[in-house]
Design a protein around this motif. Structure first.
Motif, short mmCIF file in Angstrom:
data_model
loop_
_atom_site.label_atom_id
_atom_site.label_comp_id
_atom_site.label_asym_id
_atom_site.label_seq_id
_atom_site.Cartn_x
_atom_site.Cartn_y
_atom_site.Cartn_z
N PRO A 1 -2.37 5.16 1.13
CA PRO A 1 -1.70 4.49 0.02
C PRO A 1 -0.39 5.11 -0.36
O PRO A 1 0.42 4.48 -1.01
CB PRO A 1 -2.73 4.61 -1.12
CG PRO A 1 -3.57 5.79 -0.75
CD PRO A 1 -3.63 5.79 0.73
N ARG B 1 -9.26 3.74 0.80
CA ARG B 1 -10.14 3.95 -0.36
C ARG B 1 -11.03 5.19 -0.14
O ARG B 1 -11.28 5.95 -1.06
CB ARG B 1 -11.02 2.72 -0.56
CG ARG B 1 -10.26 1.47 -0.97
CD ARG B 1 -10.00 1.43 -2.45
NE ARG B 1 -9.41 0.15 -2.84
CZ ARG B 1 -9.05 -0.14 -4.07
NH1 ARG B 1 -9.19 0.76 -5.03
NH2 ARG B 1 -8.52 -1.31 -4.35
N TRP C 1 -1.57 5.77 6.46
CA TRP C 1 -2.95 5.32 6.36
C TRP C 1 -3.74 6.02 7.47
O TRP C 1 -4.20 5.42 8.42
CB TRP C 1 -3.03 3.80 6.51
CG TRP C 1 -2.47 3.06 5.34
CD1 TRP C 1 -1.56 3.51 4.45
CD2 TRP C 1 -2.80 1.74 4.95
NE1 TRP C 1 -1.28 2.55 3.52
CE2 TRP C 1 -2.03 1.43 3.81
CE3 TRP C 1 -3.65 0.76 5.44
CZ2 TRP C 1 -2.09 0.23 3.15
CZ3 TRP C 1 -3.71 -0.46 4.79
CH2 TRP C 1 -2.94 -0.72 3.65
N LEU D 1 -2.30 -0.73 -4.58
CA LEU D 1 -3.48 -1.07 -3.79
C LEU D 1 -4.07 -2.42 -4.18
O LEU D 1 -4.64 -3.13 -3.33
CB LEU D 1 -4.53 0.02 -3.94
CG LEU D 1 -4.17 1.39 -3.33
CD1 LEU D 1 -5.30 2.38 -3.55
CD2 LEU D 1 -3.86 1.25 -1.85
N ALA E 1 0.83 -1.21 0.00
CA ALA E 1 0.00 0.00 0.00
C ALA E 1 0.86 1.25 0.00
O ALA E 1 0.57 2.23 -0.71
CB ALA E 1 -0.93 -0.01 1.21
N GLU F 1 -4.62 -5.27 -1.49
CA GLU F 1 -5.92 -5.89 -1.21
C GLU F 1 -5.83 -7.41 -1.27
O GLU F 1 -6.44 -8.12 -0.46
CB GLU F 1 -6.96 -5.38 -2.20
CG GLU F 1 -8.34 -5.98 -1.97
CD GLU F 1 -9.39 -5.42 -2.91
OE1 GLU F 1 -10.39 -6.13 -3.18
OE2 GLU F 1 -9.22 -4.27 -3.37
N LEU G 1 -7.35 -0.74 4.48
CA LEU G 1 -7.49 -0.46 3.04
C LEU G 1 -8.81 0.25 2.75
O LEU G 1 -8.88 1.11 1.86
CB LEU G 1 -7.39 -1.76 2.25
CG LEU G 1 -5.99 -2.30 1.98
CD1 LEU G 1 -6.06 -3.67 1.34
CD2 LEU G 1 -5.21 -1.35 1.08
#
Length: 573
Positions: free
Chosen positions: A537, A503, A541, A477, A472, A481, A499
């Motif tokens: 990302p 997003r 985070w 990404l 990340a 994931e 994650l």
């Protein structure tokens, strides 16, 4: 002799009456005494012949020195400045770079106290006009020849002297018998025990002794193992029994050397400090790190031959030794600090072998491979070394230490993974994690993911989370994931949630909702609010999502709720 036999017979009869054992009485057998007497006579005849030849060689010395051979010498002298370390017998060294290097490699030289003794003696020959014999002795690969070579180049004024290095006893005899050998000549006898052994060795020693008794300047440099020095200078067993002294001239020559310098087998603390001060030599750095008990020169010299032996071991039975050594080195690289048991090596080896190699293995493949791995190169170092008992004498049974050599193997991941599996079975699943990070740093993402999943299955799930975060941060990404999904299946739902937050920050609300739902379906529980989960990302985070009205829809997998954007109000009619 017959009188002696009769006396022995009488003693034997008295011994029998005294009930002496048959074994002791057999020593008084007259027939045996006759055989022993004949053997002694034959030995005396051989000794007399050897002595006659030695006397003849000595008698011929005067004539030899006045006869100049017409033919050129097979091994003519050359100025010192034209000789290289390789030509004078210095061992090549490991490069320290982990790569195979072309040509002859020697590291920087670390001066030690014995070097001054050698150099001072060479200076005496240069300035005092003496004929000098320098004997440099020590164990195998302790730096004898290198010390002499460095002294030769350190003493100013010797560069223009002639140097001759014979390779055989015959070549050395020819050199000494040639009257054209002028003063200011150096005779270089590397591994001099090869020249001073046997009958020709006695003749050569007599010639050398005669030459050194003359005015100089002249110089003889001889290197020799300690064991051979002790053998050649001890009293002859034949002479002690009344026979000819077969090493008389050799013993006299070595006993009257101008100086005998012994090279210590290891670097002392002051020597190691001087080595560390150099700081920029990769070979010395590797030897410093991997040598046991300060045996730097042994690692430098023997390590190269060990590496060559390892690199060439592709076919049976050598490939089985290579498999054991590779498994041992991978274990060390993964942080295995304990001694390596032979059972571990036996179980790990198949992972480093092809199907054909495993099929060709005989019933004693492991014993043969282990013996080869324990065979010492140059009598100083083996790929697998035994370990001493913590108390008392002898080696610990069934455990070994690997001689650490810095190298990186390209490919062949299957064997390393087999080793990691065995480590996991030994209640050390972190081996998978360490190997996964090794593959990730090397850019081999697929292998890293597979090993991280194995680590999770073995009870070490955090590796998948760490790899997901790494992907990340790199902006991948999709890869993050994928790893987060694997982590969720292993019971760690935190990466999916982080994650989802990332997003949302990127404006992908549908993607965020999808990841939140995936985490919820996996049945996670724990964190109550995504705003406390730092992740981004690109940089962090950091989970706070601002200016987006959210509503809840069911329980959040971390104990709160699933957040999604509030639906816009319906359009007016």
């Amino acid at each position: 002799m017959e009188i002696l036999v009769r006396v022995i017979g009488g003693i034997r009869q008295a011994a029998v009456r005294a009930a002496v054992t048959d074994q002791d009485a057999a020593l008084l057998d007259g027939h045996r005494w006759r055989e022993w007497h004949a053997d002694v006579n034959r030995a005396r005849v051989r000794d007399a012949e050897r002595e006659r030849r030695a006397r003849k060689a000595m008698a011929d010395l005067g004539g030899v020195d006045t006869r100049a051979p017409r033919a050129p010498l097979a091994e003519p002298p050359r100025p010192v400045r034209l000789w290289t370390a390789a030509q004078l017998g210095v061992h090549p060294s490991i490069s320290g770079t982990g790569e195979h290097t072309q040509g002859f490699t020697v590291p920087h030289y670390v001066e030690r106290p014995h070097d001054q003794d050698v150099r001072q003696t060479l200076h005496r020959a240069l300035t005092g006009g003496e004929s000098v014999l320098v004997v440099v002795r020590g164990g195998s690969c302790t730096g004898k020849t290198r010390s002499a070579y460095e002294a030769l180049n350190a003493v100013g004024g010797l560069a223009d002297w002639d140097l001759v290095r014979p390779h055989t006893q015959g070549g050395a005899l020819e050199t000494l018998a040639d009257t054209r050998s002028a003063p200011r000549t150096i005779l270089w006898l590397d591994d001099a025990h090869h020249f001073l052994s046997g009958h020709q060795g006695e003749e050569l020693a007599a010639l050398l002794y005669s030459r050194l008794s003359r005015p100089g300047p002249a110089l003889v440099i001889a290197t020799m193992w300690d064991t051979w020095f002790a053998e050649l200078t001890r009293d002859s067993d034949d002479a002690a029994l009344g026979g000819a002294d077969l090493r008389r001239h050799v013993r006299a020559l070595l006993g009257h050397a101008t100086v005998t310098v012994r090279i210590p087998p290891r670097f002392e603390p002051d020597d190691l400090r001087r080595l560390d001060a150099l700081g920029n030599d990769p070979a010395l750095a590797v030897a410093r790190q991997s040598s046991r008990d300060g045996k730097i020169t042994q690692t430098l010299a023997a390590g190269l031959q060990l590496a060559d032996r390892y690199a060439a071991a592709h076919e049976p039975p050598a490939c089985y030794t290579r498999a054991l050594v590779t498994a041992a080195m991978d274990a060390c690289r993964l942080g295995w600090n304990a001694p390596l048991p032979d059972g571990f090596l036996r179980d790990a080896a198949p992972g480093y072998l092809s199907d054909d190699q495993r099929t060709a293995a005989g019933p004693d493949w492991f014993e043969t491979a282990l013996a080869a791995a324990r065979t010492r190169v140059q009598h100083v170092a083996a790929a697998l070394e035994p370990l001493p008992r913590p108390h008392g004498m002898g080696a610990l049974p069934g455990v070994y230490a690997v001689l650490a050599e810095t190298r990186e193997r390209a490919g062949d991941h299957r064997g390393a993974e087999q080793m990691a599996r065995l480590a996991a079975e030994a209640e050390d699943p972190s081996a998978y994690a360490m190997l996964a990070w090794t593959r990730e740093r090397a850019g081999n993402q697929e292998n890293a993911v597979r090993l991280a999943r194995l680590a999770a299955a073995a009870g070490y799930p955090h590796t998948l989370r760490e790899l997901a975060e790494s992907q990340a941060r790199a902006g991948n990404l999709h890869g993050a994931e994928r790893l987060a999904r694997f982590a969720a299946r292993a019971g760690d739902h935190f990466p999916l949630y982080r994650l989802a937050v990332a997003r949302e920050r990127a404006g992908d609300l549908e993607g965020a909702e999808r990841l939140h739902l995936l985490a919820a379906r996996a049945g996670a529980g724990g964190v109550t609010d995504h705003r406390f989960c730092p992740m981004s990302p690109v940089t962090h985070w950091d989970g706070a999502v601002k200016d987006r009205p959210l509503v809840t829809d069911g329980q959040h997998p971390y104990g709160g709720h699933v957040f999604r954007p509030k639906a816009p109000p319906p359009a007016p009619p």
